[in-house]
Design a protein around this motif. Structure first.
Motif, PDB file in Angstrom:
ATOM      1  N   PRO A 173      24.785  49.130  57.200  1.00 45.93           N
ATOM      2  CA  PRO A 173      24.159  49.817  56.354  1.00 45.93           C
ATOM      3  C   PRO A 173      25.292  50.304  55.059  1.00 45.93           C
ATOM      4  O   PRO A 173      26.350  50.248  55.373  1.00 45.93           O
ATOM      5  N   ARG A 174      24.486  50.608  54.158  1.00 49.72           N
ATOM      6  CA  ARG A 174      25.039  50.980  52.729  1.00 49.72           C
ATOM      7  C   ARG A 174      24.202  51.893  51.927  1.00 49.72           C
ATOM      8  O   ARG A 174      23.311  52.433  52.405  1.00 49.72           O
ATOM      9  N   GLU A 175      24.969  52.375  50.881  1.00 50.13           N
ATOM     10  CA  GLU A 175      24.111  53.193  49.955  1.00 50.13           C
ATOM     11  C   GLU A 175      22.782  52.621  49.493  1.00 50.13           C
ATOM     12  O   GLU A 175      22.584  51.268  49.348  1.00 50.13           O
ATOM     13  N   VAL A 216      31.594  54.838  51.042  1.00 50.97           N
ATOM     14  CA  VAL A 216      33.089  54.612  50.755  1.00 50.97           C
ATOM     15  C   VAL A 216      33.240  55.632  49.510  1.00 50.97           C
ATOM     16  O   VAL A 216      34.216  56.188  49.546  1.00 50.97           O
ATOM     17  N   LEU A 217      32.273  55.626  48.481  1.00 49.06           N
ATOM     18  CA  LEU A 217      32.484  56.601  47.372  1.00 49.06           C
ATOM     19  C   LEU A 217      32.748  57.844  47.615  1.00 49.06           C
ATOM     20  O   LEU A 217      33.576  58.903  47.229  1.00 49.06           O
ATOM     21  N   ASP A 218      31.632  58.483  48.841  1.00 56.03           N
ATOM     22  CA  ASP A 218      32.220  59.598  49.280  1.00 56.03           C
ATOM     23  C   ASP A 218      33.422  60.039  49.865  1.00 56.03           C
ATOM     24  O   ASP A 218      33.911  61.144  49.603  1.00 56.03           O
ATOM     25  N   ASP A 247      34.455  46.070  47.235  1.00 57.28           N
ATOM     26  CA  ASP A 247      34.748  45.701  45.923  1.00 57.28           C
ATOM     27  C   ASP A 247      34.708  47.180  44.767  1.00 57.28           C
ATOM     28  O   ASP A 247      33.766  47.626  44.582  1.00 57.28           O
ATOM     29  N   TRP A 248      35.857  47.717  44.824  1.00 53.49           N
ATOM     30  CA  TRP A 248      35.966  49.035  44.099  1.00 53.49           C
ATOM     31  C   TRP A 248      35.266  48.848  42.579  1.00 53.49           C
ATOM     32  O   TRP A 248      34.736  50.040  42.279  1.00 53.49           O
ATOM     33  N   HIS A 249      35.601  48.071  41.730  1.00 55.61           N
ATOM     34  CA  HIS A 249      35.265  47.995  40.555  1.00 55.61           C
ATOM     35  C   HIS A 249      33.626  48.023  40.250  1.00 55.61           C
ATOM     36  O   HIS A 249      33.137  48.646  39.682  1.00 55.61           O
ATOM     37  N   ALA A 250      33.097  47.170  41.303  1.00 52.64           N
ATOM     38  CA  ALA A 250      31.654  46.925  41.394  1.00 52.64           C
ATOM     39  C   ALA A 250      30.935  48.421  41.754  1.00 52.64           C
ATOM     40  O   ALA A 250      30.033  48.726  41.128  1.00 52.64           O
ATOM     41  N   VAL A 251      31.666  48.998  42.998  1.00 52.11           N
ATOM     42  CA  VAL A 251      30.874  50.414  43.166  1.00 52.11           C
ATOM     43  C   VAL A 251      31.076  51.167  42.078  1.00 52.11           C
ATOM     44  O   VAL A 251      30.062  52.228  41.965  1.00 52.11           O
ATOM     45  N   THR A 252      32.152  51.443  41.447  1.00 50.99           N
ATOM     46  CA  THR A 252      32.437  52.472  40.561  1.00 50.99           C
ATOM     47  C   THR A 252      31.890  52.094  39.102  1.00 50.99           C
ATOM     48  O   THR A 252      31.163  52.942  38.479  1.00 50.99           O
ATOM     49  N   GLU A 253      32.128  51.136  38.437  1.00 52.74           N
ATOM     50  CA  GLU A 253      31.836  50.659  37.070  1.00 52.74           C
ATOM     51  C   GLU A 253      30.427  50.104  36.978  1.00 52.74           C
ATOM     52  O   GLU A 253      29.709  50.555  36.043  1.00 52.74           O
ATOM     53  N   CYS A 254      30.034  49.500  38.195  1.00 54.13           N
ATOM     54  CA  CYS A 254      28.645  48.864  37.706  1.00 54.13           C
ATOM     55  C   CYS A 254      27.726  49.298  38.468  1.00 54.13           C
ATOM     56  O   CYS A 254      26.380  49.019  38.759  1.00 54.13           O
ATOM     57  N   GLY A 255      28.106  50.531  39.564  1.00 51.40           N
ATOM     58  CA  GLY A 255      27.056  51.248  40.158  1.00 51.40           C
ATOM     59  C   GLY A 255      26.561  50.260  41.539  1.00 51.40           C
ATOM     60  O   GLY A 255      25.226  50.364  41.758  1.00 51.40           O
ATOM     61  N   ALA A 289      25.877  48.965  45.144  1.00 52.80           N
ATOM     62  CA  ALA A 289      25.556  49.421  46.367  1.00 52.80           C
ATOM     63  C   ALA A 289      25.941  48.382  47.320  1.00 52.80           C
ATOM     64  O   ALA A 289      26.031  48.674  48.778  1.00 52.80           O
ATOM     65  N   ASN A 290      26.256  47.191  47.131  1.00 55.95           N
ATOM     66  CA  ASN A 290      26.479  46.147  47.997  1.00 55.95           C
ATOM     67  C   ASN A 290      27.696  46.559  48.795  1.00 55.95           C
ATOM     68  O   ASN A 290      27.523  46.011  49.982  1.00 55.95           O
ATOM     69  N   THR A 291      28.843  46.994  48.422  1.00 51.92           N
ATOM     70  CA  THR A 291      29.799  47.174  49.245  1.00 51.92           C
ATOM     71  C   THR A 291      30.111  48.530  49.363  1.00 51.92           C
ATOM     72  O   THR A 291      31.484  49.015  49.993  1.00 51.92           O
TER      73      THR A 291
END
Length: 360
Positions: A50-52, A247-249, A283-291, A293-295
């Motif tokens: 489960p993920r965003e 994770v972002l929350d 993948d912190w960069h993918a979650v924050t910079e690219c939006g 939801a994979n990780t």
């Protein structure tokens, strides 16, 4: 021989060339290569986690200490015969009263076990009586003032100690204390089973009790954020699970990453295998910079979101810890030498530094 002497300059020249190459590439080249790395690759074993944008519903909530439950009685009628207690409220209606002194309405049982019927009737003791006994006692009392009083008495409201309304803490032993009704164990139960169990317990005191049970504070199901401390001590944060955190929350709960943190992180999820756990890379960069939801995984009870330290900062802090004692020793030595020089014999005699012509 000249070739041998020129070799030490090869490495600095190569470094300078690399810097020039990077500066020639410019921001666009760096940006392209950086975003190329943002395509987060999810390992096959965690692809269905489960993920965003693809969250799952949590299973039935299991009550454990130190959860706080909201319990309220919907239907609570005391079992017969019920003896009246202080703070209970009686509904008293009397016909044939004096014109200037009607009796009708709710009358609370005051400390001392009496109800006050007002002037000119005074008080009547009804504590520890049943409702019919209280009606007879009130009627006999009113005959002192009225010829033929017709009295009707009923229990309008239970005392505050008899009502179940409010928040109740699940204690370390897994029970909730229900005031004068005693304690009942609810640990390890979902809400529906806890409701049934409490109603069965209350049926010893009430006729067909009906209650509502909800979780007021989700204290027993939590996740953790562990920030590696770069040789300065790890930080651990504990937050309750409400069923929707990613994770972002979680990172937003601690106002972002610290200066000693790197961008490398993962979720360590406990499993039934005592010797193993499940690792979900983030993948912190993918979650924050690219939006992406994979990780940006949905957090589950017991998850540890681990954020790795910056290795360069950790190395610098480690060196500082290693050399700190030597720096203190050198500082103390220099201070001792300086002090001894100042208080040497020549200085005390007014001669100053013997090697100085001026005496200073």
């Amino acid at each position: 021989m000249s070739q041998f002497k020129s070799r030490p300059f090869v490495a600095p020249l190569q470094m300078f060339a690399a810097i020039c190459l990077l500066s020639g590439v410019g921001c666009q080249g760096l940006k392209k290569s950086h975003h190329a790395s943002q395509v987060s690759v999810v390992p096959p074993e965690v692809a269905n986690m489960p993920r965003e944008l693809a969250k799952t519903v949590m299973p039935d909530y299991i009550i454990e200490p130190p959860d706080i439950l909201t319990i309220e009685t919907v239907h609570a009628v005391p079992k017969s015969p019920y003896t009246l207690k202080v703070l209970d409220v009686l509904s008293v209606r009397v016909q044939g009263t004096l014109p200037e002194g009607p009796i009708g309405g709710g009358y609370p049982i005051e400390p001392g076990g009496v109800i006050n019927l007002g002037a000119p009737y005074g008080v009547v003791s009804v504590s520890s009586m049943t409702v019919p006994q209280a009606q007879t006692a009130i009627e006999e009392h009113l005959k002192k003032y009225l010829k033929k009083p017709e009295v009707a008495v009923s229990l309008a409201e239970l005392g505050a100690s008899q009502r179940l309304v409010g928040q109740y803490l699940v204690g370390p032993d897994g029970t909730v204390t229900l005031g004068s009704y005693g304690s009942v164990s609810v640990v390890g139960m979902p809400l529906a089973q806890a409701k049934w169990t409490i109603e069965q317990h209350l049926s010893q005191f009430l006729e067909d009790p009906v209650i509502s049970v909800n979780v007021h504070a989700f204290n027993s199901k939590v996740y953790y954020i562990v920030l590696q401390g770069a040789e300065l001590g790890d930080a651990v944060y504990r937050f309750p699970i409400t069923g929707n955190e990613t994770v972002l929350d979680a990172i937003s709960q601690i106002n972002g990453l610290e200066q000693v943190s790197s961008k490398k992180m993962w979720i360590a999820r406990p499993t039934s295998d005592l010797c193993d756990s499940q690792i979900l890379p983030v993948d912190w960069h993918a979650v924050t910079e690219c939006g992406s939801a994979n990780t940006n995984f949905q957090l589950m009870p017991g998850d540890r979101l681990f954020v790795q330290e910056d290795h360069m900062v950790a190395f610098d802090n480690k060196l500082a810890k290693m050399f700190a004692p030597f720096e203190r020793m050198m500082g103390f030595s220099l201070l001792s030498v300086g002090t001894a020089t100042r208080f040497s014999g020549s200085v005390l005699k007014g001669g100053g530094n013997p090697r100085s012509v001026s005496g200073f």
